[in-house]
Write a protein that holds these residues in place. Structure first.
Motif, PDB file in Angstrom:
ATOM      1  N   VAL A   1     -38.787  -7.707   8.539  1.00 66.52           N
ATOM      2  CA  VAL A   1     -38.331  -6.327   8.344  1.00 66.52           C
ATOM      3  C   VAL A   1     -38.116  -6.041   6.860  1.00 66.52           C
ATOM      4  O   VAL A   1     -38.537  -4.995   6.343  1.00 66.52           O
ATOM      5  CB  VAL A   1     -37.027  -6.059   9.140  1.00 66.52           C
ATOM      6  N   ALA A   2     -37.460  -6.980   6.157  1.00 71.40           N
ATOM      7  CA  ALA A   2     -37.167  -6.780   4.728  1.00 71.40           C
ATOM      8  C   ALA A   2     -38.460  -6.611   3.931  1.00 71.40           C
ATOM      9  O   ALA A   2     -38.550  -5.743   3.047  1.00 71.40           O
ATOM     10  CB  ALA A   2     -36.347  -7.950   4.188  1.00 71.40           C
ATOM     11  N   GLU A   3     -39.452  -7.400   4.249  1.00 63.42           N
ATOM     12  CA  GLU A   3     -40.736  -7.326   3.538  1.00 63.42           C
ATOM     13  C   GLU A   3     -41.417  -5.984   3.794  1.00 63.42           C
ATOM     14  O   GLU A   3     -41.900  -5.313   2.880  1.00 63.42           O
ATOM     15  CB  GLU A   3     -41.638  -8.494   3.989  1.00 63.42           C
ATOM     16  N   TYR A   4     -41.426  -5.569   5.069  1.00 65.52           N
ATOM     17  CA  TYR A   4     -42.053  -4.304   5.444  1.00 65.52           C
ATOM     18  C   TYR A   4     -41.320  -3.112   4.807  1.00 65.52           C
ATOM     19  O   TYR A   4     -41.944  -2.223   4.200  1.00 65.52           O
ATOM     20  CB  TYR A   4     -42.080  -4.172   6.977  1.00 65.52           C
ATOM     21  N   LYS A   5     -39.987  -3.093   4.938  1.00 67.26           N
ATOM     22  CA  LYS A   5     -39.216  -1.950   4.424  1.00 67.26           C
ATOM     23  C   LYS A   5     -39.330  -1.842   2.905  1.00 67.26           C
ATOM     24  O   LYS A   5     -39.386  -0.743   2.348  1.00 67.26           O
ATOM     25  CB  LYS A   5     -37.737  -2.071   4.834  1.00 67.26           C
ATOM     26  N   LYS A   6     -39.353  -2.992   2.225  1.00 71.09           N
ATOM     27  CA  LYS A   6     -39.469  -2.980   0.758  1.00 71.09           C
ATOM     28  C   LYS A   6     -40.737  -2.226   0.345  1.00 71.09           C
ATOM     29  O   LYS A   6     -40.701  -1.352  -0.531  1.00 71.09           O
ATOM     30  CB  LYS A   6     -39.510  -4.429   0.252  1.00 71.09           C
TER      31      LYS A   6
END
Length: 503
Positions: free
Chosen positions: A107-112
Motif C-alpha cells: 500500500v505504501a509503495e502504491y500510495k507514494k
C-alpha cells in the motif's frame, strides 16, 4: 454529562474499510459506511488515531512520528480524481490487494506513486480550485506543519536515521543550518505539506457529510509520542532528555495480573515542570487540534493525567519504575476554560486508583465499561457488569485491544466465565449467538452511550482481532470485506437500538 441522549455507535478504524487500494481510506466506502450507520440508527463512529504509521513500529496508530499530522495512506485516490488532480488511469493499481487485510508495504509503495503524481499535477496547474484552500491550510496549521514537513524530509535525506544521529547543528535545530537545508529541500518539503493538505481536506469533507447525517466521530489520542518524532525534535525541552537528545526516563506500566515484568513502552516521558511554565501550550494545542477533528475525544492512558509510571532509560523491563505525579488537574482546568463542554472520554481501563477516579469526577468525564471484563468470579461486584453501570459511561463489548466476543467465548473465557454469561443473559449461549447476547447487554445498559466494534456486530472470530497488545507483528491488519455490512444488517441493528431507547 457530555452524552445528552441515549445513543449508540460503531467502532471501525478507517484502515478497516473496504477499498480497491489495499487499505480503507477517506473515499467512497467511508461515505457508504456513514450511510449505513444512519440507516442503523447510529449516532457515533469511533475510530483509532489518524496519525501517520510506520512499518518499523508495526504500523501502530499509537506509535507515530507526529502528534498532529494525518496519515497519507488514508488519502483516497478516487477523491483525487474527483478534485481534478488525477485521471482514472493514474490511480489504477498495477498489483492486486487482499480484501481481508491491509498489506502496508504494498500500500505504501502504491500510495507514494499516486500522491507524488497528484503533487506534480497540482504544481503544473491542475486542481487549481484548491489553491486558496491550500494557502489557508498552511496558515491555519503553521504551529506544527513546517516542523513536521522538515522532519520527514530531513529524515529521508539522512537515510531514515533518527534525528539524534543527524549532524549536530540540525539535531540541535540551529536556525541557520535548518533554514539552509530547508531551502535546498524546498520542493520535497512543500510536497509533504501538500499531502497533509490533501488528508485534512478529505477528512473535513467526510466529517461534514457525517455530521449532516447526525453522526459524530469519536477520535482517539495517545498519551505519549515516539522519541523519533517531529514533536520531540522540535520541542525537546518538554521531554526528559539528556544533552545528546536521548531519553533519561521512559514510559510504561508496572507489573500486573497480565505481565510479571510490566510493559516497557520506551517513549520519552514529559518534563511537566517545563510544560507548566508556559501553561501547557503544547498540550493545549494538541487537544484543541483533536477536538476540532472529532465530536468526542478519547484520551488514551488517562491514568497518566494523574500519575505515570517512569522507568530509568536503559532498564530492560518496567519492574524498577516509580509513580510520578502529573499536574493533570491543572492542565484539564485550562482545557475546560477553552472547551467548557469538555467532550472528552477517559480511557480508564487497567489498574486505576482513587486519585484517577477523583480526577474524572472533578471534570465529569465518562469512563469505559468493557463487557468482556465482566464475567469473572467477581461478576456481582464488577464495575463492568451491566447492573453496576452508571449513566455517565461508555459501554463496549470489547475494544481494539481485545478479542472479538466470539473469539473470547471460543478461546479466552473459562468454562465458568461462559456459564456465568449464559446465566446472566438467561439463555444457552454458543459461539454462533454469543455476540448477539453480548450486544444486547450493552444496549440495555443504563449508560448513555454504547459503542460496539464492527467485528461484534457481525459475530466474527479470531480472524478479525485488530490488535494483540505486547505483540509487535500481525496487528492493525483486519479489514471489513465488501458486502459484509449490508442494509439488512443495518435494519436489524436499528430495531435493536430502537428497542433499548437509543434511536
Amino acid at each position: 454529562m457530555i452524552i445528552k441522549k441515549r445513543s449508540s455507535g460503531i467502532l471501525l478504524h478507517i484502515t478497516s474499510l473496504p477499498s480497491p487500494y489495499g487499505i480503507g481510506d477517506l473515499g467512497p466506502e467511508a461515505y457508504r459506511f456513514a450511510d449505513l450507520l444512519e440507516e442503523a440508527g447510529q449516532r457515533y463512529w469511533q475510530i483509532l488515531p489518524l496519525n501517520p504509521t510506520e512499518i518499523g513500529t508495526g504500523n501502530s496508530p499509537y506509535s507515530s512520528h507526529s502528534a498532529f499530522a494525518g496519515n497519507p495512506l488514508l488519502i483516497s485516490p478516487d477523491l483525487l480524481v474527483e478534485d481534478g488532480l488525477l485521471i482514472k488511469k493514474d490511480i489504477k493499481p498495477n498489483t492486486s490487494f487482499d480484501d481481508r487485510k491491509v498489506e502496508f508495504e504494498k500500500v505504501a509503495e502504491y500510495k507514494k506513486q499516486v500522491l507524488y503524481k497528484a503533487y506534480q499535477k497540482f504544481k503544473a496547474g491542475q486542481g487549481s480550485q484548491l489553491n486558496g484552500a491550500f494557502i489557508r491550510f498552511q496558515e491555519k496549521h503553521k504551529a506544527w506543519l513546517p516542523d513536521f514537513a522538515r522532519f520527514v524530509v530531513f529524515k529521508h535525506h539522512f537515510g531514515q536515521q533518527a534525528w539524534t544521529q543527524w549532524p549536530a547543528e540540525l539535531k540541535n535545530r540551529e536556525h541557520e543550518a535548518v533554514e539552509e537545508l530547508a531551502a535546498e529541500l524546498a520542493e520535497e518539503i512543500e510536497r509533504e505539506i501538500f499531502l497533509q493538505f490533501l488528508f485534512y481536506h478529505q477528512w473535513e469533507r467526510l466529517k461534514t457529510y457525517c455530521n449532516s447525517k447526525g453522526i459524530s466521530f469519536i477520535g482517539d489520542m495517545p498519551f505519549y509520542v515516539s522519541h523519533d518524532s517531529a514533536d520531540v525534535w522540535s520541542h525537546p525541552t518538554i521531554f526528559k532528555l539528556d544533552k545528546k537528545g536521548m531519553p533519561t526516563a521512559v514510559s510504561g506500566v508496572p507489573p500486573d495480573y497480565f505481565s510479571e515484568t510490566g510493559q516497557l513502552w520506551g517513549t520519552p516521558v514529559f518534563n511537566w515542570k517545563v510544560l507548566q511554565e508556559d501553561d501547557f501550550s503544547w498540550w493545549i494545542q494538541r487537544i484543541a487540534h483533536n477536538l476540532e477533528l472529532f465530536g468526542l475525544l478519547r484520551l488514551d492512558h488517562f491514568r497518566a493525567f494523574s500519575a505515570y509510571w517512569q522507568v530509568a532509560a536503559g532498564e530492560e523491563t518496567a519492574i524498577h519504575g516509580k509513580w510520578v505525579k502529573t499536574p493533570g488537574a491543572e492542565l484539564l482546568s485550562l482545557v475546560k476554560e477553552k472547551f467548557p463542554e469538555m467532550p472528552i472520554i477517559a480511557e480508564d481501563l487497567g489498574e486505576i486508583d482513587q486519585p484517577v477516579r477523583d480526577l474524572m469526577a472533578q471534570f465529569d468525564l465518562p469512563g469505559m465499561r468493557v463487557l468482556l471484563f465482566a464475567f469473572g468470579e467477581d461478576l456481582p461486584n464488577s464495575l463492568y457488569a451491566p447492573h453496576n453501570h452508571s449513566q455517565n459511561a461508555i459501554v463496549y463489548t470489547g475494544t481494539h485491544d481485545n478479542s472479538t466476543t466470539r473469539a473470547w467465548f471460543e478461546q479466552d473465557a473459562s468454562k465458568e466465565d461462559r456459564k456465568r454469561l449464559s446465566d446472566y443473559s438467561a439463555q444457552q449461549l454458543t459461539k454462533e449467538n454469543v455476540h448477539e447476547a453480548m450486544n444486547r447487554l450493552a444496549y440495555m445498559s443504563v449508560s448513555q452511550l454504547t459503542v460496539i466494534p464492527m467485528q461484534d456486530i457481525l459475530g466474527l472470530g479470531k480472524e478479525a482481532i485488530m490488535n494483540k497488545p505486547s505483540t509487535s507483528n500481525g496487528n492493525w491488519l483486519w479489514r471489513l470485506e465488501p458486502g459484509m455490512f449490508t442494509k439488512p444488517v443495518a435494519h436489524k441493528l436499528r430495531k435493536e437500538v430502537q428497542l433499548y431507547g437509543r434511536l
